[in-house]
Every structure is written in C-alpha cells, then in structure tokens.
Design a protein around this motif. Structure first.
Motif, mmCIF file in Angstrom:
data_model
loop_
_atom_site.group_PDB
_atom_site.id
_atom_site.type_symbol
_atom_site.label_atom_id
_atom_site.label_comp_id
_atom_site.label_asym_id
_atom_site.label_seq_id
_atom_site.Cartn_x
_atom_site.Cartn_y
_atom_site.Cartn_z
ATOM 1 N N HIS A 4 -27.068 14.777 -13.460
ATOM 2 C CA HIS A 4 -27.179 13.430 -14.041
ATOM 3 C C HIS A 4 -26.546 12.392 -13.109
ATOM 4 O O HIS A 4 -27.097 11.290 -12.925
ATOM 5 C CB HIS A 4 -26.531 13.395 -15.422
ATOM 6 N N GLU A 7 -28.849 11.721 -10.262
ATOM 7 C CA GLU A 7 -29.941 10.857 -10.719
ATOM 8 C C GLU A 7 -29.486 9.399 -10.816
ATOM 9 O O GLU A 7 -30.208 8.480 -10.414
ATOM 10 C CB GLU A 7 -30.468 11.340 -12.068
ATOM 11 N N GLN A 10 -29.186 7.992 -7.265
ATOM 12 C CA GLN A 10 -30.499 7.781 -6.659
ATOM 13 C C GLN A 10 -31.240 6.614 -7.303
ATOM 14 O O GLN A 10 -31.843 5.794 -6.608
ATOM 15 C CB GLN A 10 -31.322 9.069 -6.731
ATOM 16 N N THR A 11 -31.179 6.526 -8.607
ATOM 17 C CA THR A 11 -31.864 5.448 -9.322
ATOM 18 C C THR A 11 -31.237 4.088 -8.990
ATOM 19 O O THR A 11 -31.947 3.116 -8.733
ATOM 20 C CB THR A 11 -31.827 5.689 -10.845
ATOM 21 N N HIS A 65 -29.632 15.962 -4.015
ATOM 22 C CA HIS A 65 -30.009 17.135 -4.810
ATOM 23 C C HIS A 65 -30.048 18.410 -3.974
ATOM 24 O O HIS A 65 -30.100 19.506 -4.510
ATOM 25 C CB HIS A 65 -31.361 16.898 -5.499
#
Length: 132
Positions: A4, A7, A10-11, A65
């Motif tokens: 999480h 993510e 990256q987002t 990742h």
C-alpha cells in the motif's frame, strides 16, 4: 514498505511529474536553505543536476515494487555520492527537503499516509546508499 505504501508513493509521484521542473527548483532551494554547507558539492549551473534528480526519483519510484532488483543501482549511487564528499549526515536534510517539496507540490494530496509512505521509502533507499 508495504504494498500500500508503494502504491501511495507511485500514485503521488505521478502528480509530481507534470511539475518536475518546479519540484526540482523547490527541492534544491530548500536543501540549500537548510543545509548550505552542501551547496559547494553541486555545480554552479544546476539545470542538468535537476534533471538527474527527477530522473533518478522516477526510476526508483517506478521500480519500488521490485526493490531487490534496484538495490544494486541504489548502492552504486551511494558509492558515487560518497566520492562527491557526501556523508551519512547529509541524508537527513535531503530527506527533509524531499518531504517539504512533496508537501508543497502535492498540497492537500500530501496526506499523513502519503508522508509516511514517502518517509519509509526515503529511509529505505538512503539506508542502502549510506551503507555503500
């Protein structure tokens, strides 16, 4: 780093990419403000350095990742930085400047969870670099 957190990093970085030039300006401006002793380690013309920063961040963030695959490159980056005179003490102001820059660039999207994710990411990568 949890999946999480990866993510979130990256987002959130995708939102920084369109303002990469301004983000690099903010980062180095803040870094030289809080750690003026590092300024001599950098060239007078920072244009190329700013591009390198954003490129390196993009590569690292994109590949979080698969951290095991990028660790050798991160370690090599740490070795190069050591050759420039960078010490372990320099990583704290760099991390502070990075988080401040993200806060400025992301505004309300820089939530406590995003901050924590970026802190974890930076701590992990800086740890590898300082061990070089």
């Amino acid at each position: 780093m949890t999946p999480h957190q990866i993510e979130l990093v990256q987002t959130s970085f995708k939102k920084v990419v369109p303002i990469a030039g301004a983000a690099a300006d903010l980062f180095y401006g803040r870094l030289f403000e809080i750690a003026p002793e590092v300024r001599p380690m950098f060239p007078a013309d920072m244009k190329e350095q700013k591009v390198k920063l954003m490129s390196m961040l993009g590569t690292a963030v994109t590949n979080l990742h698969k951290l095991d695959e990028i660790l050798p490159a991160v370690k090599a980056l740490g070795e190069r930085h050591k050759g420039y005179g960078v010490t372990a003490a320099h990583y704290a102001p760099v991390g502070a400047a990075l988080l401040w820059t993200l806060e400025q660039g992301l505004g309300p999207d820089f939530t406590p969870d995003v901050k924590e994710a970026w802190t974890e990411t930076y701590t992990a990568l800086a740890g590898v670099m300082t061990s070089a």
